[in-house]
Design a protein around this motif. Structure first.
Motif, PDB file in Angstrom:
ATOM      1  N   ARG A  14     -20.881  36.714 -16.089  1.00 41.71           N
ATOM      2  CA  ARG A  14     -19.979  36.678 -16.905  1.00 41.71           C
ATOM      3  C   ARG A  14     -19.710  37.791 -18.022  1.00 41.71           C
ATOM      4  N   THR A  15     -21.007  38.173 -18.409  1.00 46.60           N
ATOM      5  CA  THR A  15     -21.267  39.290 -19.599  1.00 46.60           C
ATOM      6  C   THR A  15     -21.921  40.340 -19.114  1.00 46.60           C
ATOM      7  N   ALA A  16     -22.035  41.360 -19.685  1.00 40.63           N
ATOM      8  CA  ALA A  16     -22.857  42.708 -19.177  1.00 40.63           C
ATOM      9  C   ALA A  16     -24.397  42.198 -19.860  1.00 40.63           C
ATOM     10  N   ARG A  17     -24.327  41.450 -20.689  1.00 44.23           N
ATOM     11  CA  ARG A  17     -25.850  41.169 -21.295  1.00 44.23           C
ATOM     12  C   ARG A  17     -26.368  40.109 -20.250  1.00 44.23           C
ATOM     13  N   GLU A  18     -25.825  39.225 -19.740  1.00 43.43           N
ATOM     14  CA  GLU A  18     -26.233  38.107 -18.833  1.00 43.43           C
ATOM     15  C   GLU A  18     -26.494  38.902 -17.711  1.00 43.43           C
ATOM     16  N   PHE A  19     -25.680  39.899 -16.991  1.00 45.63           N
ATOM     17  CA  PHE A  19     -25.961  40.755 -15.994  1.00 45.63           C
ATOM     18  C   PHE A  19     -27.428  41.423 -16.069  1.00 45.63           C
ATOM     19  N   THR A  20     -27.488  41.990 -17.115  1.00 46.58           N
ATOM     20  CA  THR A  20     -28.670  43.087 -17.286  1.00 46.58           C
ATOM     21  C   THR A  20     -30.058  41.942 -17.365  1.00 46.58           C
ATOM     22  N   ARG A  21     -29.681  40.918 -17.752  1.00 46.17           N
ATOM     23  CA  ARG A  21     -30.848  39.853 -18.173  1.00 46.17           C
ATOM     24  C   ARG A  21     -31.181  39.372 -16.631  1.00 46.17           C
ATOM     25  N   ARG A  22     -30.303  38.959 -15.966  1.00 42.53           N
ATOM     26  CA  ARG A  22     -30.611  38.428 -14.529  1.00 42.53           C
ATOM     27  C   ARG A  22     -30.968  39.747 -13.693  1.00 42.53           C
ATOM     28  N   ALA A  23     -30.807  40.979 -13.704  1.00 39.36           N
ATOM     29  CA  ALA A  23     -31.526  41.998 -13.036  1.00 39.36           C
ATOM     30  C   ALA A  23     -32.957  41.987 -13.388  1.00 39.36           C
ATOM     31  N   HIS A  24     -33.268  41.966 -14.559  1.00 35.18           N
ATOM     32  CA  HIS A  24     -34.715  42.165 -14.951  1.00 35.18           C
ATOM     33  C   HIS A  24     -35.351  40.872 -14.784  1.00 35.18           C
ATOM     34  N   ALA A  25     -34.995  39.882 -14.691  1.00 39.45           N
ATOM     35  CA  ALA A  25     -35.288  38.607 -14.117  1.00 39.45           C
ATOM     36  C   ALA A  25     -35.971  38.479 -12.829  1.00 39.45           C
ATOM     37  N   LEU A  26     -34.908  39.051 -12.066  1.00 35.95           N
ATOM     38  CA  LEU A  26     -35.291  39.112 -10.577  1.00 35.95           C
ATOM     39  C   LEU A  26     -36.191  39.978 -10.128  1.00 35.95           C
ATOM     40  N   ALA A  27     -36.472  41.048 -10.928  1.00 39.14           N
ATOM     41  CA  ALA A  27     -37.677  41.973 -10.858  1.00 39.14           C
ATOM     42  C   ALA A  27     -39.030  41.440 -11.386  1.00 39.14           C
ATOM     43  N   LYS A  28     -39.176  40.457 -12.579  1.00 36.91           N
ATOM     44  CA  LYS A  28     -40.218  39.938 -12.773  1.00 36.91           C
ATOM     45  C   LYS A  28     -40.565  38.663 -11.947  1.00 36.91           C
ATOM     46  N   LEU A  29     -39.405  38.209 -11.328  1.00 38.47           N
ATOM     47  CA  LEU A  29     -39.645  37.080 -10.481  1.00 38.47           C
ATOM     48  C   LEU A  29     -40.397  37.362  -8.898  1.00 38.47           C
ATOM     49  N   HIS A  30     -40.206  38.635  -8.567  1.00 38.36           N
ATOM     50  CA  HIS A  30     -40.831  39.086  -7.416  1.00 38.36           C
ATOM     51  C   HIS A  30     -42.325  39.269  -7.609  1.00 38.36           C
ATOM     52  N   ALA A  31     -42.547  39.852  -8.782  1.00 34.83           N
ATOM     53  CA  ALA A  31     -43.888  40.185  -9.367  1.00 34.83           C
ATOM     54  C   ALA A  31     -44.755  38.903  -9.269  1.00 34.83           C
ATOM     55  N   VAL A  32     -44.141  37.897 -10.073  1.00 36.07           N
ATOM     56  CA  VAL A  32     -44.736  36.767 -10.165  1.00 36.07           C
ATOM     57  C   VAL A  32     -44.970  35.967  -8.962  1.00 36.07           C
ATOM     58  N   LEU A  33     -44.103  35.874  -7.892  1.00 36.16           N
ATOM     59  CA  LEU A  33     -44.348  35.473  -6.612  1.00 36.16           C
ATOM     60  C   LEU A  33     -45.394  36.041  -5.996  1.00 36.16           C
ATOM     61  N   ALA A  34     -45.312  37.302  -6.166  1.00 40.50           N
ATOM     62  CA  ALA A  34     -46.449  38.133  -4.976  1.00 40.50           C
ATOM     63  C   ALA A  34     -47.878  37.753  -5.800  1.00 40.50           C
ATOM     64  N   VAL A  35     -47.814  37.883  -7.002  1.00 36.47           N
ATOM     65  CA  VAL A  35     -49.418  37.643  -7.810  1.00 36.47           C
ATOM     66  C   VAL A  35     -49.749  36.236  -7.711  1.00 36.47           C
ATOM     67  N   GLY A  36     -48.868  35.229  -7.920  1.00 35.19           N
ATOM     68  CA  GLY A  36     -49.171  33.896  -7.548  1.00 35.19           C
ATOM     69  C   GLY A  36     -49.612  33.659  -6.246  1.00 35.19           C
ATOM     70  N   ALA A  37     -48.960  33.818  -5.269  1.00 37.78           N
ATOM     71  CA  ALA A  37     -49.247  33.784  -3.948  1.00 37.78           C
ATOM     72  C   ALA A  37     -50.573  34.382  -3.431  1.00 37.78           C
ATOM     73  N   LEU A  38     -50.937  35.529  -4.199  1.00 39.26           N
ATOM     74  CA  LEU A  38     -52.221  36.184  -3.852  1.00 39.26           C
ATOM     75  C   LEU A  38     -53.144  35.258  -4.637  1.00 39.26           C
ATOM     76  N   ALA A  39     -53.186  34.856  -5.772  1.00 34.46           N
ATOM     77  CA  ALA A  39     -53.961  34.127  -6.555  1.00 34.46           C
ATOM     78  C   ALA A  39     -54.356  32.731  -5.522  1.00 34.46           C
ATOM     79  N   GLY A  40     -53.408  32.130  -5.046  1.00 35.28           N
ATOM     80  CA  GLY A  40     -53.480  30.974  -4.144  1.00 35.28           C
ATOM     81  C   GLY A  40     -54.537  31.338  -3.036  1.00 35.28           C
ATOM     82  N   GLU A  41     -54.269  32.408  -2.333  1.00 33.75           N
ATOM     83  CA  GLU A  41     -54.909  32.564  -1.013  1.00 33.75           C
ATOM     84  C   GLU A  41     -56.307  32.955  -1.443  1.00 33.75           C
ATOM     85  N   VAL A  42     -56.599  33.643  -2.713  1.00 34.92           N
ATOM     86  CA  VAL A  42     -57.900  33.922  -2.984  1.00 34.92           C
ATOM     87  C   VAL A  42     -58.611  32.842  -3.486  1.00 34.92           C
ATOM     88  N   LEU A  43     -57.981  31.883  -4.131  1.00 31.97           N
ATOM     89  CA  LEU A  43     -58.629  30.607  -4.288  1.00 31.97           C
ATOM     90  C   LEU A  43     -59.050  29.889  -3.158  1.00 31.97           C
TER      91      LEU A  43
END
Length: 321
Positions: A14-43
């Motif tokens: 709906r707004t440019a600020r929301e669009f920017t926040r969404r793009a940055h959130a997607l980038a962080k989520l990919h990193a979080v998923l990779a790190v979290g899954a790796l931590a689970g496998e190591v455990l």
């Protein structure tokens, strides 16, 4: 406003600020998923013997641990696809702080590379036309000082993003629909929304566009312009839309580094719970935005990893052999 639609299919459109926040959130989520899954496998790898012993002595199916191993591997693969892009987004964010935003945006623009693949296509619920050129297609520029991110080609109900860099964006088309609604649709008493997505169902999209074109042509032949609902844009409206499109160009560049997930969504509410499941309420969305899906997946990974870690650190009492 439909809350379910906002959460499932079009968050941050709906707004440019929301669009920017969404793009940055997607980038962080990919990193979080990779790190979290790796931590689970190591455990599982490091403390697997302890977990297997707990499972065998507590009457828990040992294959549950195998499920977690496969689950973490799958989620890690999904997250790893976006890690290089997330690192590039972080790199250019740091570059903007050290060298200036304009320099970072120009470097990001060049790094995206030329367009590839087919241009995203969607069908709107109304015909969108310019006041000074009724019945004729027109284009809206998507560009800022760092360069052009392409053009939006609008022909009645048909909207297509022709990118100049990297891939096109369905999120851009959803954003445009909201902006047309805000700039002109509300003033003219029309609801502007995306009703078909070419990347999800090209046959239905072309069928709807053909019907919309027939309705427009029939209205011209009968001399009745209102036969198919439409929204008319003035020159000032088009200038305002291009200004709003320019505001999200930095976020579009960040989004271009990340994987594109385009799927339909179906969510159900059981009336009679499992294992019977005799009756349930269901709802489907033409397009599911990856942000809520990846957020839910990240929460599941975090919960599963936390439970395994808690069992290792604070093992429950179980009967001995």
């Amino acid at each position: 406003m439909d809350p379910a639609k906002e959460v499932v299919s079009e968050p941050g459109a709906r707004t440019a600020r929301e669009f920017t926040r969404r793009a940055h959130a997607l980038a962080k989520l990919h990193a979080v998923l990779a790190v979290g899954a790796l931590a689970g496998e190591v455990l599982l790898l490091v403390r697997g013997r302890v977990l297997v012993t707990l499972a065998q002595r507590s009457n828990v199916e040992t294959l549950t641990l195998a499920f977690f191993a496969v689950f973490f591997a799958y989620v890690g693969f999904l997250g790893a696809r976006g890690v290089p892009g997330a690192l590039r987004v972080l790199r250019y964010a740091l570059l903007a702080r050290t060298r200036g935003r304009d320099h970072a945006e120009r470097a990001k623009h060049e790094a995206l590379g030329p367009p590839r693949g087919e241009s995203p296509l969607a069908a709107l619920s109304v015909l969108v036309e310019r006041e000074d050129a009724p019945g004729r297609p027109f284009e809206l520029a998507v560009e800022d000082a760092a360069g052009s991110m392409g053009r939006l080609h609008v022909d009645g109900a048909r909207v297509q993003h022709a990118p100049h860099r990297r891939d096109g964006s369905n999120n851009l088309i959803a954003y445009l629909a909201h902006q047309v609604q805000d700039v002109a649709g509300r003033r003219q008493g029309r609801v502007v929304d995306v009703v078909e997505w070419g990347t999800l169902d090209d046959e239905s999209t072309h069928q709807f566009l053909a019907l919309a074109e027939f309705g427009r042509n029939l209205g011209v032949a009968l001399g009745k312009e209102g036969l198919w609902p439409r929204v008319t844009l003035t020159a000032e409206d088009c200038a305002e839309l291009e200004r709003r499109l320019a505001a999200i160009c930095p976020a579009l560049r960040d989004e271009g580094f990340l994987p594109h997930w385009e799927y339909e969504a179906e969510h159900k509410l059981p009336i009679v719970p499992e294992p019977l499941g005799l009756a349930s309420l269901g709802r489907s969305e033409r397009r599911a935005d990856p942000l809520p899906s990846l957020t839910a997946l990240a929460l599941v990974v975090a919960t599963a990893t936390s439970i395994l870690a808690a069992l290792v650190l604070y093992p429950p009492w179980v009967p001995g052999k």
